[in-house]
Design a protein around this motif. Sequence first.
Motif, mmCIF file in Angstrom:
data_model
loop_
_atom_site.group_PDB
_atom_site.id
_atom_site.type_symbol
_atom_site.label_atom_id
_atom_site.label_comp_id
_atom_site.label_asym_id
_atom_site.label_seq_id
_atom_site.Cartn_x
_atom_site.Cartn_y
_atom_site.Cartn_z
ATOM 1 N N ASN A 2 -23.459 64.751 2.474
ATOM 2 C CA ASN A 2 -24.351 65.140 1.385
ATOM 3 C C ASN A 2 -23.581 65.325 0.081
ATOM 4 N N GLU A 142 -17.643 53.487 7.057
ATOM 5 C CA GLU A 142 -18.127 53.051 8.370
ATOM 6 C C GLU A 142 -17.107 52.136 9.030
ATOM 7 N N GLU A 149 -22.865 54.041 12.417
ATOM 8 C CA GLU A 149 -23.770 53.053 11.825
ATOM 9 C C GLU A 149 -25.112 53.705 11.470
ATOM 10 N N ASP A 150 -25.552 54.640 12.327
ATOM 11 C CA ASP A 150 -26.806 55.360 12.052
ATOM 12 C C ASP A 150 -26.683 56.198 10.780
ATOM 13 N N ASP A 151 -25.526 56.882 10.623
ATOM 14 C CA ASP A 151 -25.277 57.659 9.401
ATOM 15 C C ASP A 151 -25.304 56.747 8.183
ATOM 16 N N LYS A 153 -26.908 53.883 7.771
ATOM 17 C CA LYS A 153 -28.284 53.476 7.470
ATOM 18 C C LYS A 153 -29.057 54.614 6.789
ATOM 19 N N GLN A 154 -28.894 55.831 7.319
ATOM 20 C CA GLN A 154 -29.586 56.999 6.752
ATOM 21 C C GLN A 154 -29.139 57.237 5.302
ATOM 22 N N MET A 155 -27.836 57.168 5.065
ATOM 23 C CA MET A 155 -27.319 57.428 3.719
ATOM 24 C C MET A 155 -27.699 56.309 2.752
ATOM 25 N N GLU A 156 -27.735 55.075 3.239
ATOM 26 C CA GLU A 156 -28.164 53.962 2.381
ATOM 27 C C GLU A 156 -29.612 54.174 1.948
ATOM 28 N N LYS A 157 -30.455 54.662 2.876
ATOM 29 C CA LYS A 157 -31.862 54.921 2.542
ATOM 30 C C LYS A 157 -31.961 56.030 1.498
ATOM 31 N N GLU A 158 -31.206 57.117 1.695
ATOM 32 C CA GLU A 158 -31.229 58.233 0.739
ATOM 33 C C GLU A 158 -30.715 57.786 -0.635
ATOM 34 N N ASP A 161 -33.373 55.838 -2.330
ATOM 35 C CA ASP A 161 -34.401 56.746 -2.852
ATOM 36 C C ASP A 161 -33.942 57.387 -4.162
#
Length: 184
Positions: A2, A142, A149-151, A153-158, A161
């Motif tokens: 974060n 990564e 990889e999940d982290d 994807k989540q951070m790329e989405k955030e 946004d």
Amino acid sequence: MNELLKEYDVKMQKTVDVVVSDFASVRAGRANAAVLDKITVDYYGVATPLNQVGTISSPDPRTLMIQPWDGSLLKAIEKAIQTSDLGINPQNDGKVIRLAFPQLTEERRKELTKQVRKYGEGGKVAVRNIRRDAMDKLKALEKKSEITEDDLKQMEKELQDLTEKRCKQLDELTAKKEAELMAV
């Protein structure tokens, strides 16, 4: 992670702040001291911002008055204003310099609107460049196996946004400034 997102959000906010200050330097037919922010005066061999060599006041809505602290600067201030892209001819009475802002013509309003759009678009490009840098950094993390990889994807989405939020903010600011310019 974060903290990384906050860092890039701060950079994006600074970009928005720069665009807002660029908008302030676009005159909207009223006297506004911010239009003089980018003008520098040769003060004993040093390029000094105009607001640091004198007092800037607005005696009425269409006039700015510049009173230098050092009377010998009158000619230098007058020359700096004439060579700037302000498009106003200063009146020097020996003690102060007056800038009379004429009513904007329709053609000039349209030119200024184009300039505002250019500033807004430049801000959005800068925000997208910040997003690209952040994406590169996340992918490098990564690759080093510091995040999953999940982290990623989540951070790329955030991050996307955040980018969309700042671009929308820039669009709103641009539309507001355009409306201000086109108001008669």
